[in-house]
Design a protein around this motif. Structure first.
Motif, PDB file in Angstrom:
ATOM      1  N   ILE A  36     -16.568 -21.897  -2.872  1.00 26.14           N
ATOM      2  CA  ILE A  36     -15.821 -22.638  -3.886  1.00 26.14           C
ATOM      3  C   ILE A  36     -15.162 -23.869  -3.274  1.00 26.14           C
ATOM      4  CG2 ILE A  36     -13.794 -22.540  -5.391  1.00 26.14           C
ATOM      5  CD1 ILE A  36     -14.511 -19.687  -6.065  1.00 26.14           C
ATOM      6  N   SER A  37     -14.588 -23.711  -2.093  1.00 18.69           N
ATOM      7  CA  SER A  37     -13.927 -24.846  -1.448  1.00 18.69           C
ATOM      8  C   SER A  37     -14.909 -25.965  -1.149  1.00 18.69           C
ATOM      9  CB  SER A  37     -13.243 -24.375  -0.154  1.00 18.69           C
ATOM     10  OG  SER A  37     -12.231 -23.441  -0.417  1.00 18.69           O
ATOM     11  N   MET A  38     -16.095 -25.626  -0.631  1.00 17.59           N
ATOM     12  CA  MET A  38     -17.074 -26.641  -0.297  1.00 17.59           C
ATOM     13  C   MET A  38     -17.638 -27.308  -1.545  1.00 17.59           C
ATOM     14  SD  MET A  38     -17.275 -27.074   2.931  1.00 17.59           S
ATOM     15  CE  MET A  38     -18.783 -28.044   2.983  1.00 17.59           C
ATOM     16  N   THR A  44     -15.491 -35.401  -3.754  1.00 23.00           N
ATOM     17  CA  THR A  44     -15.839 -36.520  -2.874  1.00 23.00           C
ATOM     18  C   THR A  44     -16.863 -37.430  -3.527  1.00 23.00           C
ATOM     19  OG1 THR A  44     -15.385 -35.176  -0.907  1.00 23.00           O
ATOM     20  CG2 THR A  44     -16.754 -37.135  -0.622  1.00 23.00           C
ATOM     21  N   ILE A  45     -17.890 -36.847  -4.130  1.00 26.19           N
ATOM     22  CA  ILE A  45     -18.950 -37.658  -4.737  1.00 26.19           C
ATOM     23  C   ILE A  45     -18.413 -38.456  -5.923  1.00 26.19           C
ATOM     24  CG2 ILE A  45     -21.123 -37.529  -6.019  1.00 26.19           C
ATOM     25  CD1 ILE A  45     -21.858 -35.113  -4.275  1.00 26.19           C
ATOM     26  N   LEU A  97     -13.870 -35.489   2.407  1.00 26.99           N
ATOM     27  CA  LEU A  97     -14.293 -34.108   2.152  1.00 26.99           C
ATOM     28  C   LEU A  97     -13.276 -33.124   2.714  1.00 26.99           C
ATOM     29  CD1 LEU A  97     -16.761 -32.573   0.921  1.00 26.99           C
ATOM     30  CD2 LEU A  97     -17.649 -32.413   3.242  1.00 26.99           C
ATOM     31  N   SER A  98     -12.831 -33.349   3.927  1.00 28.16           N
ATOM     32  CA  SER A  98     -11.832 -32.456   4.521  1.00 28.16           C
ATOM     33  C   SER A  98     -10.509 -32.541   3.773  1.00 28.16           C
ATOM     34  CB  SER A  98     -11.627 -32.798   6.001  1.00 28.16           C
ATOM     35  OG  SER A  98     -11.151 -34.124   6.157  1.00 28.16           O
ATOM     36  N   GLY A  99     -10.154 -33.722   3.294  1.00 30.68           N
ATOM     37  CA  GLY A  99      -8.935 -33.864   2.501  1.00 30.68           C
ATOM     38  C   GLY A  99      -9.011 -33.106   1.192  1.00 30.68           C
ATOM     39  N   ALA A 100     -10.196 -33.074   0.580  1.00 32.89           N
ATOM     40  CA  ALA A 100     -10.370 -32.320  -0.664  1.00 32.89           C
ATOM     41  C   ALA A 100     -10.238 -30.821  -0.415  1.00 32.89           C
ATOM     42  CB  ALA A 100     -11.727 -32.645  -1.283  1.00 32.89           C
TER      43      ALA A 100
END
Length: 346
Positions: free
Chosen positions: A146-148, A155-156, A273-276
């Motif tokens: 879910i996180s990814m 991000t997209i 991505l890491s921030g999300a």
């Protein structure tokens, strides 16, 4: 045209070579990609339903469809509970079943722990259980997925919006640029956490709700980079030549300036991505994220904080989040080095 194509291909080969030269980032990419692909098949790895059941010569696939208990010799028309000892004995006496590696779903409560929950790691629960008797490893797999997925979607979409906004600002400049700059300054100063609290009190929080709310603020991260690239490139000779030949502004922006701007923005994507991932984890930790019962890394961290007598909960959540962010940062550093003009054209 062929020479230009060959040159671009050579440049891309050089960039890929630079990326592979950064072994830390290269292997981090493969590790995070492999884990993400495996998590997409979480139902085949961790599930309280068998993958395949043979009962009296008939084959069933409970992982794909619901079957009533009567299909396996039970008495009720309700969906079969494959954790029930009577049903399992009936199936094994009249056939066989293939179970996943982890016979627990992320919502499955183990009523046969033999001790109060949360239970420590064991041969049955490799990472223990949470305070409701649910398997931690199963929830970790689904929470990672879910996180990814959430981070990739955010991000997209935010990158598309941010690139479009920055392109309009940088290309047209003038009053449009001035207006957008003041708007972004005001918009960026809004208290995101308070807005999320208000939204969660009005609308039930969920995947798409959180995605929409976070999108309202995350799109500004790439605007300044894209704006600078378009401001720099809009007066180049090839851009002026394209406009003199009658190409529309949209065509010039898309075909001639955007490819150069994309190179600068791609380096920021792993960090966005890491921030999300951090944003979703933080909201879940505060209780403002996914609905109750959902598999969530933030919820796992919160359980670790509330159950200090069960250190495996906090350690599992901490090392998972730390590992994810470390891998994404390493990939971002490798991408940055690969697209560095000093290394590409050296």
């Amino acid at each position: 045209m062929s020479s230009l194509t060959q040159r671009m291909t050579a440049i891309n080969r050089r960039r890929w070579a630079n990326f592979r030269a950064n072994g830390r980032g290269y292997w981090s990419m493969w590790i995070i990609t492999t884990l993400f692909v495996l998590s997409l098949f979480g139902e085949f790895i961790a599930n309280d339903r068998p993958l395949l059941v043979s009962f009296k010569g008939e084959l069933y696939s409970p992982v794909f469809a619901d079957y009533p208990e009567t299909a396996f010799g039970g008495s009720f028309e309700t969906p079969a509970d494959y954790t029930d000892s009577f049903l399992r004995k009936t199936i094994n006496d009249n056939g066989w079943m293939i179970e996943p590696l982890i016979p627990f779903g992320y919502r499955t409560i183990d009523f046969n722990l033999g001790r109060p929950a949360p239970a420590p790691p064991s041969a049955k629960h490799w990472l223990g259980t949470d305070n409701q008797g649910r398997d931690v490893l199963s929830r970790l797999i689904y929470g990672f997925r879910i996180s990814m997925l959430f981070a990739l979607a955010l991000t997209i979409v935010s990158s598309i919006v941010g690139v479009a906004a920055g392109a309009v600002q940088g290309y047209f400049g003038g009053k449009i640029d001035l207006f957008f700059q003041r708007f972004i300054e005001i918009w960026g100063g809004l208290p995101q956490l308070f807005i999320l609290i208000i939204v969660s009190s009005i609308i039930a929080p969920g995947f798409w709700t959180l995605l929409l709310v976070l999108l309202l603020f995350s799109w500004t991260s790439l605007v300044s980079v894209v704006r600078a690239e378009f401001l720099r490139a809009r007066n180049f000779d090839y851009v002026r030549a394209a406009k003199a030949l009658g190409m529309s502004d949209a065509g010039v922006m898309y075909k001639h300036i955007l490819p150069n701007a994309v190179v600068a923005t791609v380096t920021f994507l792993p960090f966005i991505l890491s921030g999300a991932v951090v944003a979703l984890t933080s909201l879940d930790f505060l209780g403002l994220g996914m609905p109750p019962g959902s598999a969530s890394l933030g919820e796992l961290l919160r359980q670790g904080k509330e159950n200090l007598q069960a250190p495996w909960l906090g350690f599992t959540g901490f090392f998972t989040i730390a590992g994810m962010l470390t891998l994404l940062v390493f990939v971002g550093e490798a991408v940055r080095d690969a697209l560095d003009p000093r290394k590409t054209f050296a």
